[in-house]
Design a protein around this motif. Structure first.
Motif, PDB file in Angstrom:
ATOM      1  N   ILE A   1      31.441 -22.660  41.421  1.00 53.56           N
ATOM      2  CA  ILE A   1      31.946 -21.413  41.748  1.00 53.56           C
ATOM      3  C   ILE A   1      32.610 -20.534  40.872  1.00 53.56           C
ATOM      4  N   PRO A   2      32.569 -19.353  40.811  1.00 49.45           N
ATOM      5  CA  PRO A   2      31.707 -18.543  41.769  1.00 49.45           C
ATOM      6  C   PRO A   2      30.068 -18.954  41.352  1.00 49.45           C
TER       7      PRO A   2
ATOM      8  N   ASP B   1      27.434 -18.937  50.816  1.00 43.99           N
ATOM      9  CA  ASP B   1      28.829 -18.968  50.340  1.00 43.99           C
ATOM     10  C   ASP B   1      29.864 -18.059  50.910  1.00 43.99           C
TER      11      ASP B   1
ATOM     12  N   MET C   1      30.072 -14.897  51.590  1.00 38.57           N
ATOM     13  CA  MET C   1      30.761 -13.924  50.777  1.00 38.57           C
ATOM     14  C   MET C   1      31.183 -12.825  51.157  1.00 38.57           C
TER      15      MET C   1
ATOM     16  N   TYR D   1      32.672  -9.755  48.828  1.00 48.18           N
ATOM     17  CA  TYR D   1      31.657  -9.519  47.633  1.00 48.18           C
ATOM     18  C   TYR D   1      30.698  -8.697  48.312  1.00 48.18           C
TER      19      TYR D   1
ATOM     20  N   THR E   1      37.411 -18.195  45.410  1.00 54.60           N
ATOM     21  CA  THR E   1      36.748 -17.796  44.467  1.00 54.60           C
ATOM     22  C   THR E   1      35.291 -17.877  44.821  1.00 54.60           C
ATOM     23  N   LYS E   2      34.733 -18.879  45.787  1.00 57.84           N
ATOM     24  CA  LYS E   2      33.622 -18.985  46.282  1.00 57.84           C
ATOM     25  C   LYS E   2      33.283 -17.795  46.997  1.00 57.84           C
TER      26      LYS E   2
ATOM     27  N   GLY F   1      34.106 -14.704  46.339  1.00 62.05           N
ATOM     28  CA  GLY F   1      33.940 -13.326  45.577  1.00 62.05           C
ATOM     29  C   GLY F   1      35.203 -12.456  45.933  1.00 62.05           C
TER      30      GLY F   1
ATOM     31  N   ILE G   1      35.179 -17.040  36.831  1.00 67.08           N
ATOM     32  CA  ILE G   1      35.519 -15.662  37.662  1.00 67.08           C
ATOM     33  C   ILE G   1      35.287 -14.549  36.569  1.00 67.08           C
TER      34      ILE G   1
END
Length: 396
Positions: free
Chosen positions: A9-10, A44, A46, A49, A119-120, A122, A154
């Motif tokens: 991750i990411p 994930d 996200m 993101y 973090t995973k 985003g 990251i």
């Protein structure tokens, strides 16, 4: 060995697929990139993101941007954000309970869980804040190194060079305090990736090849891509003897070459002086690996030019003079092309030769040893002055 499993991750395949999707020149790869990107976003969860990239890739009002778009699926966004809210609420409740009834270790573990989740998915700003808090509250040296390397990833994910350089320096300092073998080797790969991304191919090659037999950093790059980067940087920066020893004969390289035959063609034909087929391999490498890579694409033209100069110099060094016709034939190009290209590189001081156009001959010249030593002193002096200036900024 590392105390904990290193989480990927990411997911660094995500910005690579986004780069492909946003590049009109890679239209033939768009369908696969879109599919893989969406699958990773869903896997994930996200949400942050996905919201940011669908906004960034939105078509212009005229619809004539020529860039592939990732269309916003409102129901998908809502489901991802709902999952994010539920998980973050659960982690906050767990942290609150740990702060009331448990010790520092449990609090630290929960902070790391929350930081890793942010973090995973985003969420860059919140992830960095949470990782820094987890770093502050974590005591173990190994765990602290892992957090710092996560922050470096990251930086890789969001192409934040300042973040990468700052936290790689922190990682090096922590590892020097007592980092284990595995983390030292992983840091080599991180540093190599950073160097190749800023066009320092020699430094990158040294680190890639040093880590070739001990590679474990799958959280940042696949093994095949790692070997490819090793070959690409090594081909440009190594002499013929080291190219044979460290690249062509390396078992790790030979393990991957059948899957990436263009790399084998590149280094084998360069080493064996088959320049016509080397040029073909170089052109193929540019289209199939350099341009489609978000790390290497900014340096594709530079790399191709430097590899051509390397091949020209390698051939010219073997002879006192060559006819333009034989030189063109060796590289599988026209006399006009080789005349123009060699002349340009000679004028720029990149090749030590001169062209006799009347007789159609290229004569190799040897620079004096004293001049070469002077150039070396000047170049190293410039590097030393740059280092001193950077150090003065830190100290004062």
């Amino acid at each position: 060995m590392a105390e904990e499993v290193v989480l990927p991750i990411p997911n660094l395949t995500v910005p690579q697929n986004l780069y492909v999707l946003s590049n009109p020149a890679l239209k033939h790869l768009h369908d696969k990139a879109r599919k893989d990107l969406l699958e990773a976003i869903k896997a994930d969860e996200m949400g942050p993101y996905y919201r940011s990239v669908t906004s960034a890739l939105a078509p212009s009002a005229s619809g004539s941007s020529g860039t592939a778009t990732l269309e916003l699926d409102q129901s998908l966004l809502e489901s991802l954000e709902k999952a994010n809210q539920e998980e973050l609420k659960r982690l906050d409740e767990r942290l609150e309970a740990a702060e009331k009834t448990e010790g520092e270790t449990e609090i630290s573990d929960t902070l790391k869980l929350k930081a890793n989740y942010l973090t995973k998915i985003g969420d860059k700003d919140r992830a960095l804040e949470a990782q820094k808090l987890a770093l502050e509250k974590t005591a173990g040296l190994g765990s602290r190194i892992d957090i710092v390397l996560t922050i470096v990833r990251i930086g890789f994910f969001f192409s934040d060079t300042t973040l990468v350089t700052d936290y790689m320096a922190k990682a090096e300092k922590l590892i020097d305090e007592g980092g284990d073998w595995d983390r030292r080797n992983r840091l080599k790969v991180y540093r190599a990736l950073h160097y190749i991304s800023i066009r320092q191919f020699k430094r990158a090659a040294d680190l890639f090849l040093d880590a070739l037999s001990t590679f474990t950093a799958l959280e940042v790059i696949s093994f095949n891509d790692f070997v490819a980067m090793s070959v690409i940087s090594g081909a440009l920066s190594l002499g013929r003897v080291d190219l044979k020893k460290k690249v062509i004969s390396a078992p790790e390289v030979n393990q991957v070459i059948p899957e990436l035959p263009v790399l084998g063609d590149l280094v084998k034909n360069l080493y064996e002086c088959h320049y016509e087929t080397f040029f073909v391999a170089l052109a193929s490498l540019e289209q199939t690996f350099l341009i489609p890579s978000r790390i290497l694409q900014p340096h594709a033209r530079y790399y191709v030019r430097e590899m051509r100069i390397l091949a020209y110099a390698q051939l010219l060094e073997s002879y006192r003079s060559l006819t333009l016709e034989s030189l063109a034939r060796a590289f599988g190009v026209t006399v006009d092309f080789i005349d123009s290209e060699i002349a340009r590189f000679i004028a720029n001081g990149r090749l030590h030769a001169r062209i006799d156009r009347v007789n159609g001959i290229v004569e190799t010249t040897r620079p004096s040893l004293k001049a070469a030593q002077y150039d070396t002193v000047v170049r190293k002096g410039d590097l030393l002055l740059n280092d001193v200036q950077r150090l003065s900024k830190v100290l004062y």
